[in-house]
Design a protein around this motif. Structure first.
Motif, PDB file in Angstrom:
ATOM      1  N   ALA A 123       0.858  -1.266  -0.041  1.00  0.00           N
ATOM      2  CA  ALA A 123      -0.020  -0.188  -0.063  1.00  0.00           C
ATOM      3  C   ALA A 123       0.816   1.215  -0.049  1.00  0.00           C
ATOM      4  O   ALA A 123       0.665   2.195  -0.748  1.00  0.00           O
ATOM      5  CB  ALA A 123      -0.823  -0.022   1.332  1.00  0.00           C
ATOM      6  N   TYR A 124       1.957   1.162   0.916  1.00  0.00           N
ATOM      7  CA  TYR A 124       2.791   2.460   0.775  1.00  0.00           C
ATOM      8  C   TYR A 124       3.443   2.661  -0.509  1.00  0.00           C
ATOM      9  O   TYR A 124       3.685   3.815  -0.991  1.00  0.00           O
ATOM     10  CB  TYR A 124       3.731   2.365   1.992  1.00  0.00           C
ATOM     11  CG  TYR A 124       3.411   2.690   3.388  1.00  0.00           C
ATOM     12  CD1 TYR A 124       2.962   3.898   3.551  1.00  0.00           C
ATOM     13  CD2 TYR A 124       3.694   1.770   4.393  1.00  0.00           C
ATOM     14  CE1 TYR A 124       2.576   4.272   4.925  1.00  0.00           C
ATOM     15  CE2 TYR A 124       3.103   2.053   5.549  1.00  0.00           C
ATOM     16  CZ  TYR A 124       2.785   3.482   5.926  1.00  0.00           C
ATOM     17  OH  TYR A 124       2.263   3.951   7.253  1.00  0.00           O
ATOM     18  N   THR A 125       3.951   1.469  -1.296  1.00  0.00           N
ATOM     19  CA  THR A 125       4.502   1.586  -2.441  1.00  0.00           C
ATOM     20  C   THR A 125       3.434   1.986  -3.538  1.00  0.00           C
ATOM     21  O   THR A 125       3.805   2.990  -4.324  1.00  0.00           O
ATOM     22  CB  THR A 125       4.839   0.354  -2.956  1.00  0.00           C
ATOM     23  OG1 THR A 125       6.014  -0.372  -2.036  1.00  0.00           O
ATOM     24  CG2 THR A 125       5.581   0.342  -4.286  1.00  0.00           C
ATOM     25  N   TYR A 131       1.663   9.424  -5.646  1.00  0.00           N
ATOM     26  CA  TYR A 131       1.766  10.800  -5.098  1.00  0.00           C
ATOM     27  C   TYR A 131       3.160  11.249  -6.391  1.00  0.00           C
ATOM     28  O   TYR A 131       3.261  12.326  -6.784  1.00  0.00           O
ATOM     29  CB  TYR A 131       2.556  10.721  -3.936  1.00  0.00           C
ATOM     30  CG  TYR A 131       1.482  10.763  -2.604  1.00  0.00           C
ATOM     31  CD1 TYR A 131       0.311  11.292  -3.059  1.00  0.00           C
ATOM     32  CD2 TYR A 131       1.835  10.134  -1.510  1.00  0.00           C
ATOM     33  CE1 TYR A 131      -0.567  11.244  -1.900  1.00  0.00           C
ATOM     34  CE2 TYR A 131       0.874   9.931  -0.509  1.00  0.00           C
ATOM     35  CZ  TYR A 131      -0.290  10.425  -0.563  1.00  0.00           C
ATOM     36  OH  TYR A 131      -1.261  10.541   0.200  1.00  0.00           O
ATOM     37  N   ARG A 132       3.873  10.513  -6.526  1.00  0.00           N
ATOM     38  CA  ARG A 132       5.004  10.604  -7.635  1.00  0.00           C
ATOM     39  C   ARG A 132       4.528  11.011  -8.858  1.00  0.00           C
ATOM     40  O   ARG A 132       4.657  12.096  -9.421  1.00  0.00           O
ATOM     41  CB  ARG A 132       6.046   9.643  -7.691  1.00  0.00           C
ATOM     42  CG  ARG A 132       7.182   9.844  -8.493  1.00  0.00           C
ATOM     43  CD  ARG A 132       8.497   8.993  -8.142  1.00  0.00           C
ATOM     44  NE  ARG A 132       9.614   9.598  -8.719  1.00  0.00           N
ATOM     45  CZ  ARG A 132      10.691   8.994  -8.999  1.00  0.00           C
ATOM     46  NH1 ARG A 132      10.836   7.940  -8.714  1.00  0.00           N
ATOM     47  NH2 ARG A 132      11.954   9.649  -9.259  1.00  0.00           N
ATOM     48  N   GLU A 134       1.491  12.310  -9.377  1.00  0.00           N
ATOM     49  CA  GLU A 134       0.835  13.605  -9.202  1.00  0.00           C
ATOM     50  C   GLU A 134       1.801  14.592  -8.745  1.00  0.00           C
ATOM     51  O   GLU A 134       1.245  15.917  -8.692  1.00  0.00           O
ATOM     52  CB  GLU A 134      -0.239  13.180  -8.090  1.00  0.00           C
ATOM     53  CG  GLU A 134      -1.275  12.262  -8.349  1.00  0.00           C
ATOM     54  CD  GLU A 134      -2.057  12.795  -9.307  1.00  0.00           C
ATOM     55  OE1 GLU A 134      -2.817  13.948  -9.236  1.00  0.00           O
ATOM     56  OE2 GLU A 134      -2.428  11.937 -10.164  1.00  0.00           O
ATOM     57  N   GLY A 135       3.149  14.604  -8.738  1.00  0.00           N
ATOM     58  CA  GLY A 135       4.121  15.405  -8.649  1.00  0.00           C
ATOM     59  C   GLY A 135       4.254  15.699  -7.065  1.00  0.00           C
ATOM     60  O   GLY A 135       4.761  16.861  -6.873  1.00  0.00           O
ATOM     61  N   GLU A 136       3.793  14.947  -6.327  1.00  0.00           N
ATOM     62  CA  GLU A 136       3.889  15.276  -4.732  1.00  0.00           C
ATOM     63  C   GLU A 136       5.193  14.448  -4.187  1.00  0.00           C
ATOM     64  O   GLU A 136       5.006  13.437  -3.486  1.00  0.00           O
ATOM     65  CB  GLU A 136       2.632  14.809  -4.101  1.00  0.00           C
ATOM     66  CG  GLU A 136       1.538  15.644  -4.221  1.00  0.00           C
ATOM     67  CD  GLU A 136       0.171  15.309  -3.544  1.00  0.00           C
ATOM     68  OE1 GLU A 136       0.233  15.406  -2.273  1.00  0.00           O
ATOM     69  OE2 GLU A 136      -0.801  15.214  -4.339  1.00  0.00           O
ATOM     70  N   GLU A 137       6.498  14.665  -4.541  1.00  0.00           N
ATOM     71  CA  GLU A 137       7.557  14.041  -4.303  1.00  0.00           C
ATOM     72  C   GLU A 137       7.882  13.746  -2.773  1.00  0.00           C
ATOM     73  O   GLU A 137       8.522  12.697  -2.574  1.00  0.00           O
ATOM     74  CB  GLU A 137       8.723  14.777  -4.972  1.00  0.00           C
ATOM     75  CG  GLU A 137       8.862  15.105  -6.463  1.00  0.00           C
ATOM     76  CD  GLU A 137       8.911  13.878  -7.183  1.00  0.00           C
ATOM     77  OE1 GLU A 137       9.974  13.061  -6.961  1.00  0.00           O
ATOM     78  OE2 GLU A 137       8.249  13.500  -8.169  1.00  0.00           O
ATOM     79  N   GLU A 138       7.589  14.920  -2.061  1.00  0.00           N
ATOM     80  CA  GLU A 138       7.822  14.617  -0.699  1.00  0.00           C
ATOM     81  C   GLU A 138       7.171  13.541  -0.039  1.00  0.00           C
ATOM     82  O   GLU A 138       7.477  12.615   0.706  1.00  0.00           O
ATOM     83  CB  GLU A 138       7.748  15.930  -0.003  1.00  0.00           C
ATOM     84  CG  GLU A 138       8.706  16.827  -0.137  1.00  0.00           C
ATOM     85  CD  GLU A 138       8.809  18.185   0.579  1.00  0.00           C
ATOM     86  OE1 GLU A 138       8.187  18.079   2.137  1.00  0.00           O
ATOM     87  OE2 GLU A 138       9.096  19.173   0.190  1.00  0.00           O
ATOM     88  N   LYS A 139       5.617  13.370  -0.355  1.00  0.00           N
ATOM     89  CA  LYS A 139       4.897  12.521   0.079  1.00  0.00           C
ATOM     90  C   LYS A 139       5.234  11.351  -0.525  1.00  0.00           C
ATOM     91  O   LYS A 139       5.364  10.203   0.094  1.00  0.00           O
ATOM     92  CB  LYS A 139       3.197  12.815  -0.222  1.00  0.00           C
ATOM     93  CG  LYS A 139       2.756  13.961   0.657  1.00  0.00           C
ATOM     94  CD  LYS A 139       1.150  14.094   0.105  1.00  0.00           C
ATOM     95  CE  LYS A 139       0.581  15.193   0.861  1.00  0.00           C
ATOM     96  NZ  LYS A 139      -0.880  15.313   0.378  1.00  0.00           N
ATOM     97  N   SER A 140       5.636  11.159  -1.915  1.00  0.00           N
ATOM     98  CA  SER A 140       6.049  10.092  -2.320  1.00  0.00           C
ATOM     99  C   SER A 140       7.302   9.468  -1.738  1.00  0.00           C
ATOM    100  O   SER A 140       7.540   8.266  -1.546  1.00  0.00           O
ATOM    101  CB  SER A 140       6.433  10.463  -3.734  1.00  0.00           C
ATOM    102  OG  SER A 140       6.897   9.142  -4.668  1.00  0.00           O
ATOM    103  N   LEU A 141       8.260  10.334  -1.344  1.00  0.00           N
ATOM    104  CA  LEU A 141       9.416   9.806  -0.914  1.00  0.00           C
ATOM    105  C   LEU A 141       9.261   9.063   0.438  1.00  0.00           C
ATOM    106  O   LEU A 141       9.678   8.121   0.682  1.00  0.00           O
ATOM    107  CB  LEU A 141      10.449  10.910  -0.748  1.00  0.00           C
ATOM    108  CG  LEU A 141      11.948  10.510  -0.194  1.00  0.00           C
ATOM    109  CD1 LEU A 141      12.662   9.453  -0.828  1.00  0.00           C
ATOM    110  CD2 LEU A 141      12.835  11.762   0.014  1.00  0.00           C
TER     111      LEU A 141
END
Length: 185
Positions: A123-125, A131-132, A134-141
């Motif tokens: 689920a996290y993956t 998120y990635r 969608e351009g939300e790099e920090e949340k993705s990381l």
């Protein structure tokens, strides 16, 4: 000398972690003791839900996303406390283009799994990928780091790919090792 981990110091454990997990950025630790083993009581309802999920996966693989969504929803209705159904339905929702629905199901899967185990890792993956995209790099990381700590190999690679300093260090180390092997150094 005993093989018992209780006798290993924190420093020794960190060194061993770096040896066995060389691709993780420094500071990220994979501790096998953190990864809870998922033990699920095999009730009749759980068995039925698992079978519905298998059928849902088969439907999705054959391209029938609507049938897959229906089967995953039946599994969830049968055992709403199981994280796996939400995780699987999120995949089908994502295939259908329902990003918000997929995120809702992934959040529920993470909540129900208490953020531990293989379902949480998946689920996290998945959420990190969304998120990635969608351009939300920090949340993705952050999600990839959670999945990485839970043993997700793909997530570990994403953490590295998203960390330019770690990627540069790994590249420099590879170049030095190649020079050492070829006798240049």
């Amino acid at each position: 000398m005993s093989n018992d981990r209780a006798h290993v110091s924190a420093h020794d454990s960190a060194v061993l972690n770096r040896i066995f997990n060389p691709n993780l950025p420094y500071g990220d630790v994979v501790d096998e003791e953190e990864v809870e083993k998922e033990i699920e009581e095999e009730t009749v309802d759980v068995k039925v839900s698992k079978q519905l999920e298998v059928q849902g996966v088969q439907a999705a693989e054959s391209g029938d996303v609507e049938a897959a969504l229906n089967l995953f929803s039946q599994a969830i209705g049968n055992t709403p406390q199981r994280a796996s159904g939400y995780n699987n339905r999120a995949q089908a929702l994502r295939l259908k283009g329902d990003v918000l629905g997929a995120l809702e199901d992934l959040n529920m899967a993470i909540t129900l799994s208490n953020g531990t185990g293989s379902v949480a890792c998946q689920a996290y993956t998945q959420r990190g990928l969304i998120y990635r995209l969608e351009g939300e790099e920090e949340k993705s990381l952050e999600d990839f780091k959670h999945a990485s700590r839970l043993g997700g190999q793909f997530a570990k690679q994403q953490v590295i790919a998203m960390n330019p300093y770690a990627a540069l260090c790994n590249q420099m180390l590879c170049e030095v090792m190649q020079k050492v092997r070829s006798g240049e150094v």
